[in-house]
Design a protein around this motif. Structure first.
Motif, PDB file in Angstrom:
ATOM      1  N   GLY A 147       0.810  -1.216   0.000  1.00 59.92           N
ATOM      2  CA  GLY A 147       0.000   0.000   0.000  1.00 59.92           C
ATOM      3  C   GLY A 147       0.839   1.258   0.000  1.00 59.92           C
ATOM      4  O   GLY A 147       0.400   2.311  -0.453  1.00 59.92           O
ATOM      5  N   GLY A 148       2.064   1.159   0.529  1.00 56.09           N
ATOM      6  CA  GLY A 148       2.937   2.312   0.578  1.00 56.09           C
ATOM      7  C   GLY A 148       3.959   2.200   1.688  1.00 56.09           C
ATOM      8  O   GLY A 148       4.100   1.157   2.346  1.00 56.09           O
ATOM      9  N   VAL A 149       4.675   3.286   1.910  1.00 54.68           N
ATOM     10  CA  VAL A 149       5.743   3.357   2.906  1.00 54.68           C
ATOM     11  C   VAL A 149       5.544   4.612   3.744  1.00 54.68           C
ATOM     12  O   VAL A 149       5.204   5.674   3.221  1.00 54.68           O
ATOM     13  CB  VAL A 149       7.139   3.397   2.245  1.00 54.68           C
ATOM     14  CG1 VAL A 149       8.238   3.518   3.296  1.00 54.68           C
ATOM     15  CG2 VAL A 149       7.366   2.155   1.386  1.00 54.68           C
ATOM     16  N   ILE A 150       5.750   4.474   5.056  1.00 55.01           N
ATOM     17  CA  ILE A 150       5.781   5.628   5.954  1.00 55.01           C
ATOM     18  C   ILE A 150       7.182   5.716   6.534  1.00 55.01           C
ATOM     19  O   ILE A 150       7.663   4.771   7.172  1.00 55.01           O
ATOM     20  CB  ILE A 150       4.735   5.509   7.075  1.00 55.01           C
ATOM     21  CG1 ILE A 150       3.323   5.508   6.473  1.00 55.01           C
ATOM     22  CG2 ILE A 150       4.881   6.652   8.085  1.00 55.01           C
ATOM     23  CD1 ILE A 150       2.226   5.328   7.498  1.00 55.01           C
ATOM     24  N   SER A 151       7.847   6.824   6.275  1.00 53.84           N
ATOM     25  CA  SER A 151       9.214   7.031   6.747  1.00 53.84           C
ATOM     26  C   SER A 151       9.236   8.116   7.812  1.00 53.84           C
ATOM     27  O   SER A 151       8.711   9.212   7.593  1.00 53.84           O
ATOM     28  CB  SER A 151      10.127   7.416   5.579  1.00 53.84           C
ATOM     29  OG  SER A 151      11.427   7.745   6.039  1.00 53.84           O
ATOM     30  N   ILE A 152       9.835   7.803   8.947  1.00 51.49           N
ATOM     31  CA  ILE A 152       9.930   8.731  10.076  1.00 51.49           C
ATOM     32  C   ILE A 152      11.396   9.073  10.310  1.00 51.49           C
ATOM     33  O   ILE A 152      12.240   8.183  10.412  1.00 51.49           O
ATOM     34  CB  ILE A 152       9.314   8.113  11.344  1.00 51.49           C
ATOM     35  CG1 ILE A 152       7.813   7.866  11.133  1.00 51.49           C
ATOM     36  CG2 ILE A 152       9.551   8.996  12.562  1.00 51.49           C
ATOM     37  CD1 ILE A 152       7.162   7.074  12.243  1.00 51.49           C
ATOM     38  N   THR A 153      11.685  10.360  10.377  1.00 47.11           N
ATOM     39  CA  THR A 153      13.043  10.826  10.619  1.00 47.11           C
ATOM     40  C   THR A 153      13.090  11.539  11.963  1.00 47.11           C
ATOM     41  O   THR A 153      12.274  12.430  12.225  1.00 47.11           O
ATOM     42  CB  THR A 153      13.507  11.785   9.514  1.00 47.11           C
ATOM     43  OG1 THR A 153      13.392  11.131   8.245  1.00 47.11           O
ATOM     44  CG2 THR A 153      14.951  12.202   9.722  1.00 47.11           C
ATOM     45  N   THR A 154      14.031  11.156  12.819  1.00 44.25           N
ATOM     46  CA  THR A 154      14.125  11.753  14.143  1.00 44.25           C
ATOM     47  C   THR A 154      14.996  13.012  14.108  1.00 44.25           C
ATOM     48  O   THR A 154      15.708  13.278  13.133  1.00 44.25           O
ATOM     49  CB  THR A 154      14.704  10.755  15.165  1.00 44.25           C
ATOM     50  OG1 THR A 154      16.020  10.342  14.747  1.00 44.25           O
ATOM     51  CG2 THR A 154      13.811   9.530  15.265  1.00 44.25           C
ATOM     52  N   LEU A 155      14.930  13.771  15.198  1.00 43.10           N
ATOM     53  CA  LEU A 155      15.680  15.018  15.290  1.00 43.10           C
ATOM     54  C   LEU A 155      17.185  14.756  15.318  1.00 43.10           C
ATOM     55  O   LEU A 155      17.648  13.759  15.866  1.00 43.10           O
ATOM     56  CB  LEU A 155      15.272  15.770  16.558  1.00 43.10           C
ATOM     57  CG  LEU A 155      13.834  16.301  16.588  1.00 43.10           C
ATOM     58  CD1 LEU A 155      13.474  16.753  17.994  1.00 43.10           C
ATOM     59  CD2 LEU A 155      13.656  17.439  15.590  1.00 43.10           C
ATOM     60  N   GLN A 156      17.945  15.675  14.731  1.00 45.91           N
ATOM     61  CA  GLN A 156      19.389  15.579  14.740  1.00 45.91           C
ATOM     62  C   GLN A 156      19.985  16.967  14.910  1.00 45.91           C
ATOM     63  O   GLN A 156      19.276  17.972  14.904  1.00 45.91           O
ATOM     64  CB  GLN A 156      19.901  14.926  13.464  1.00 45.91           C
ATOM     65  CG  GLN A 156      19.373  15.542  12.191  1.00 45.91           C
ATOM     66  CD  GLN A 156      19.725  14.722  10.976  1.00 45.91           C
ATOM     67  OE1 GLN A 156      20.894  14.422  10.748  1.00 45.91           O
ATOM     68  NE2 GLN A 156      18.728  14.364  10.186  1.00 45.91           N
ATOM     69  N   ALA A 157      21.301  17.008  15.071  1.00 46.49           N
ATOM     70  CA  ALA A 157      21.969  18.274  15.375  1.00 46.49           C
ATOM     71  C   ALA A 157      21.888  19.237  14.204  1.00 46.49           C
ATOM     72  O   ALA A 157      22.119  18.859  13.057  1.00 46.49           O
ATOM     73  CB  ALA A 157      23.425  17.999  15.728  1.00 46.49           C
ATOM     74  N   ASP A 158      21.541  20.496  14.502  1.00 43.68           N
ATOM     75  CA  ASP A 158      21.567  21.551  13.488  1.00 43.68           C
ATOM     76  C   ASP A 158      22.327  22.783  13.967  1.00 43.68           C
ATOM     77  O   ASP A 158      22.344  23.803  13.292  1.00 43.68           O
ATOM     78  CB  ASP A 158      20.153  21.925  13.068  1.00 43.68           C
ATOM     79  CG  ASP A 158      19.304  22.402  14.238  1.00 43.68           C
ATOM     80  OD1 ASP A 158      19.823  22.453  15.374  1.00 43.68           O
ATOM     81  OD2 ASP A 158      18.115  22.718  14.020  1.00 43.68           O
ATOM     82  N   GLN A 159      22.968  22.715  15.150  1.00 44.34           N
ATOM     83  CA  GLN A 159      23.784  23.799  15.672  1.00 44.34           C
ATOM     84  C   GLN A 159      24.747  23.218  16.711  1.00 44.34           C
ATOM     85  O   GLN A 159      24.610  22.052  17.099  1.00 44.34           O
ATOM     86  CB  GLN A 159      22.913  24.893  16.275  1.00 44.34           C
ATOM     87  CG  GLN A 159      21.906  24.416  17.290  1.00 44.34           C
ATOM     88  CD  GLN A 159      20.986  25.538  17.742  1.00 44.34           C
ATOM     89  OE1 GLN A 159      21.430  26.599  18.160  1.00 44.34           O
ATOM     90  NE2 GLN A 159      19.673  25.292  17.660  1.00 44.34           N
ATOM     91  N   PRO A 160      25.744  23.993  17.169  1.00 45.05           N
ATOM     92  CA  PRO A 160      26.755  23.441  18.075  1.00 45.05           C
ATOM     93  C   PRO A 160      26.181  22.781  19.320  1.00 45.05           C
ATOM     94  O   PRO A 160      26.656  21.723  19.740  1.00 45.05           O
ATOM     95  CB  PRO A 160      27.617  24.658  18.419  1.00 45.05           C
ATOM     96  CG  PRO A 160      27.483  25.542  17.226  1.00 45.05           C
ATOM     97  CD  PRO A 160      26.082  25.365  16.746  1.00 45.05           C
ATOM     98  N   LEU A 161      25.167  23.379  19.949  1.00 47.68           N
ATOM     99  CA  LEU A 161      24.559  22.768  21.135  1.00 47.68           C
ATOM    100  C   LEU A 161      23.150  23.303  21.302  1.00 47.68           C
ATOM    101  O   LEU A 161      22.920  24.515  21.261  1.00 47.68           O
ATOM    102  CB  LEU A 161      25.376  23.091  22.395  1.00 47.68           C
ATOM    103  CG  LEU A 161      24.813  22.537  23.713  1.00 47.68           C
ATOM    104  CD1 LEU A 161      24.808  21.017  23.694  1.00 47.68           C
ATOM    105  CD2 LEU A 161      25.607  23.061  24.908  1.00 47.68           C
TER     106      LEU A 161
END
Length: 626
Positions: A147-161
């Motif tokens: 029927g299809g695919v559900i893809s989930i992407t979790t949070l990751q770093a986008d700045q030093p801290l």
């Protein structure tokens, strides 16, 4: 094969065609899909329908569970056996619940025992993006993507801290505590997230007053190391521990759920380690990885352990990709999977240990002929050691003349291997399974497109028809599984529109579905738990004078059918509309407060016969970011 479409489907096609005649005012903003091909691809080149939900939408909604955002989305049929924490299934385009492949950070999380995913345990605290790719995708992602695919992407770093912590409290002694930290230092980047949900729940049976509680604890982590400018190693980990109380169905008197002291302990963990080699001055790139998906389920009745199952899938893969020109690539795939399944009970009646290994090869080709035309083709061959080998494919062409318009047509074949439960059953004395089952095969055709109505409005539409062969179903006496001799048929249409008006962000979707399965006489009958009409409307309003944001969503599910297992008669479940409302207030640049009302008007509803859906519930939350 001859295809014909019903009047609602034809109406959608006419809307799509007529809108294509209009003059658009601006260019469409480029968006990238991570699951539309084996490499990230410009969405204008896709020959499949795709819906994306980003972090801004997730935060504005204030929702806790993924299903609160999936309900009403195009092509989605959702059924939950009661309130939050109850078994929750998602079907796409009329397919079965185990015909939807779900990935988190690229790792498949489907449970090998039944092939499906219980969406009750997917919480939103650490999710950055959700992609819903509809249609047959086995050529890209393997068995189960029917029927299809559900893809989930979790949070990751986008700045030093950076970091965050939030606490939500709600009725029924409900709490949800979540925290996360991420950062990058030199060639290293990391992200750690954890959450703890606890609720007394509600009574999900039409009778009695016993509340069915739910607990969910999650942890996820990501670590990336850039060894050289061309070489990077990534590690992702995910762990869920949950306890879900539920009511047992009364098979002797009513055929409906009754108050009972039952619960399931769930433990899941997934992980992925991969090495990506992508030289800047070379068209070739390589990705080598190892993935693990492990699921444990233990069931208890009146404090006594009754049965359990454990499954594990190990996947080793190599992917080589050649990007020979802009927006064109050829990817080759080789992988080895090893599946193990164990089942047991105190008396040993159901004890068994099974396994299946497979070797697979595949290719994915995407070619940009000109600024307007793209063609795609994917193929996969699976060599199984237990049951017959299988092949799947998909090919399509996309025309994108600019100004945000796109038209596409595609055809594909997807497969679903029999599950261990279908093959070998629960208990030898009652459900013995059928080790001679063949894989299910689905062939689909689809036509669709996007129309940029104006600078701020985008309309998407799709028509599809599929035929499922060798569908696996219960035998007439419900003691085993069989491949049906006759084919199941699904057809439908989908409309989505999204845009901005003044300070409003608006989205809406409508789905029409005609899904039929043959009975034991060969006559086609409407399939269960799939509404013919469904959809949603959501609105997000940001005030200009005060730091307040308003989010409201109304989800509609039309009349659907279910079965009373006492009389084995078909029962109609009434249509319903659920409204959720969230008010967000930015107290400072770091502090955010929110008030959320789920099922605002306390609408009585059932997705599964006899199981009362989530009642009205109010939540208050406070979050801090740095």
């Amino acid at each position: 094969m001859t295809y014909s479409y019903s009047r609602p489907a034809v109406a959608i096609a006419m809307v799509l065609f007529s809108c294509h005649q209009a003059q658009a005012q601006t260019q469409q903003i480029e968006t990238i899909s991570v699951i539309g091909a084996r490499l990230p691809v410009d969405q204008t080149q896709l020959s499949s329908a795709l819906t994306s939900i980003d972090r801004q939408q997730i935060e504005a909604s204030g929702a806790i569970n993924v299903t609160e955002l999936l309900r009403g989305q195009a092509g989605i049929s959702l059924s939950r056996s009661g309130a939050r924490g109850s078994v929750t299934q998602v079907r796409m385009r009329g397919s079965e619940a185990n015909h939807v492949l779900v990935m988190v950070d690229g790792v498949e999380i489907n449970d090998l025992s039944d092939g499906g995913v219980d969406f009750a345990h997917l919480h939103l605290d650490n999710i950055a993006r959700i992609e819903i790719l509809r249609g047959p995708q086995s050529a890209l992602w393997g068995s189960g993507a029917v029927g299809g695919v559900i893809s989930i992407t979790t949070l990751q770093a986008d700045q030093p801290l950076s970091g965050r912590v939030s606490l939500a409290v709600g009725e029924a002694d409900s709490t949800n505590l979540a925290a996360g930290v991420s950062g990058n230092h030199g060639d290293l980047n990391y992200a750690l997230n954890a959450s703890d949900y606890d609720s007394d729940g509600q009574n999900v049976s039409r009778q009695g007053s016993e509340e069915d509680g739910y607990k969910n604890r999650q942890f996820s982590g990501r670590l990336g190391w850039k060894i050289t400018p061309a070489s990077k190693v990534n590690l992702t980990l995910r762990h869920i521990s949950a306890n879900s109380e539920y009511d047992e169905t009364d098979y002797a008197v009513t055929g409906l759920p009754q108050d009972s002291d039952h619960h399931t302990d769930i433990e899941q963990y997934q992980g992925k380690l991969n090495w990506l080699y992508n030289p800047e001055d070379n068209e070739w790139q390589q990705d080598v990885g190892l993935e693990l998906n492990h699921n444990d389920n233990l069931n208890f009745a009146n404090g006594t352990y009754t049965n359990a199952n454990e499954s594990e899938k190990l996947r080793l893969y190599w992917q080589g990709s050649y990007k020979y020109q802009a927006n064109s690539h050829l990817s080759l795939l080789a992988e080895r999977t090893e599946e193990d399944f164990e089942q047991q009970d105190p008396a040993g009646f159901s004890n068994q240990s099974r396994s299946n290994d497979a070797n697979s090869i595949g290719l994915d080709w995407l070619h940009l002929f000109s600024e307007d035309w793209s063609v795609s083709a994917s193929y996969r061959h699976d060599n199984n050691n237990f049951f017959d080998n299988a092949e799947s494919y998909q090919t399509g062409i996309s025309y994108s003349p600019g100004s945000g318009h796109k038209l596409y047509v595609s055809v594909g074949k997807a497969i679903k291997n029999p599950t261990f439960t279908e093959l070998f059953g629960y208990y030898p004395g009652s459900f013995v399974g059928n080790p001679d089952l063949q894989a299910e095969h689905s062939v689909s055709v689809e036509i669709g497109g996007d129309i940029q109505l104006s600078q701020h409005w985008l309309l998407s539409a799709a028509l599809y028809k599929s035929r499922l062969e060798d569908e696996i179903s219960n035998s007439a006496d419900f003691t085993s599984s069989i491949n049906l001799e006759d084919d199941s048929e699904r057809q439908g249409g989908e409309l989505e529109i999204a845009g901005n008006w003044s300070q409003w962000q608006l989205t809406a979707a409508y789905s029409y579905l005609n899904s039929q399965q043959p009975d034991f006489t060969g006559e086609l009958q409407p399939e269960l738990r799939r509404a013919k009409h469904s959809g949603h409307v959501s609105a997000n309003y940001t005030f200009s004078q005060v730091p307040v944001e308003l989010y409201v969503k109304a989800s509609y599910q039309g009349t659907q059918l279910d079965t009373n297992f006492l009389t084995f008669s078909t029962v109609k479940l009434p249509a319903y509309t659920l409204v959720d409302l969230t008010v967000n207030y930015d107290l400072t640049s770091n502090w955010k407060l929110a008030l959320r009302a789920e099922n605002l008007f306390d609408k009585d509803h059932e997705d599964v016969l006899g199981f009362v859906g989530q009642q009205q519930q109010f939540w208050f939350s406070a979050g801090y970011r740095f």
